[in-house]
Design an enzyme around this catalytic site. Sequence first.
Site, PDB file in Angstrom:
ATOM      1  N   GLU A  70       0.802  -1.229   0.000  1.00 42.90           N
ATOM      2  CA  GLU A  70       0.000   0.000   0.000  1.00 42.90           C
ATOM      3  C   GLU A  70       0.832   1.276   0.000  1.00 42.90           C
ATOM      4  O   GLU A  70       0.462   2.249  -0.648  1.00 42.90           O
ATOM      5  CB  GLU A  70      -0.947   0.015   1.207  1.00 42.90           C
ATOM      6  CG  GLU A  70      -2.074  -0.985   1.128  1.00 42.90           C
ATOM      7  CD  GLU A  70      -3.138  -0.621   0.103  1.00 42.90           C
ATOM      8  OE1 GLU A  70      -3.150   0.522  -0.398  1.00 42.90           O
ATOM      9  OE2 GLU A  70      -3.957  -1.496  -0.209  1.00 42.90           O
ATOM     10  N   ASP A  83      -2.957   7.761  -2.592  1.00 38.63           N
ATOM     11  CA  ASP A  83      -4.116   7.607  -3.470  1.00 38.63           C
ATOM     12  C   ASP A  83      -4.813   8.945  -3.712  1.00 38.63           C
ATOM     13  O   ASP A  83      -6.017   9.069  -3.551  1.00 38.63           O
ATOM     14  CB  ASP A  83      -5.088   6.560  -2.905  1.00 38.63           C
ATOM     15  CG  ASP A  83      -6.166   6.163  -3.893  1.00 38.63           C
ATOM     16  OD1 ASP A  83      -5.952   6.295  -5.112  1.00 38.63           O
ATOM     17  OD2 ASP A  83      -7.243   5.711  -3.428  1.00 38.63           O
TER      18      ASP A  83
END
EC number: 3.2.1.17
Length: 188
Positions: A70, A83
């Site tokens: 991630e 993100d």
Amino acid sequence: MSYGDIEKIPTTGASKQTAKQDGLTPGVGASETMARTDEERMKQYKAMIKRVGTEYRIDPALIAAIISRESRAGNVLQNGWGDHGNAWGLMQVDVNPRGGAHTRRGDWNSEEHLCQATEILIVFIERIQRKFPKWSKNEQLKGGIAAYNAGDGNIYSNKPEDVDKRTTGGDYSNDVVARAKWYKRNGF
């Protein structure tokens, strides 16, 4: 651990899309190389990862693998955000109102954050267990890992080998499992 055995889950590793990030050839070797690349940064979180894993009965190597996938152990975050500002922390908790809509807990690199993200992972594992009760524990764990990325609504096939069809890179659980196996062999 209570949700399955990461070491017994078959994996194909990183897809072409994921491996390309580091200029690698797709497969388990690419996942292992990325885990190794993140290892030095990961060491600062090791004690915290182990505490959270023990508390929630989740293999610490799996937590480390999700952190690696991630956020590359925090390396790709901007002030804790990733993100495009839609996800928070090492394990990238989805705070987008149209996504996970979670409220961030703790600092981006805190134990509180890891607890929140691990709780979310467990929710997804348990949803997959209910959705696919005939799958083995290890298949349900792999499905839960995929759901952590894509949501349980995107795990729709009755075939456990299809869990990554709608995940980022088409490989999320396969890549995470391969990284987790590497972390497990290397002290997490």
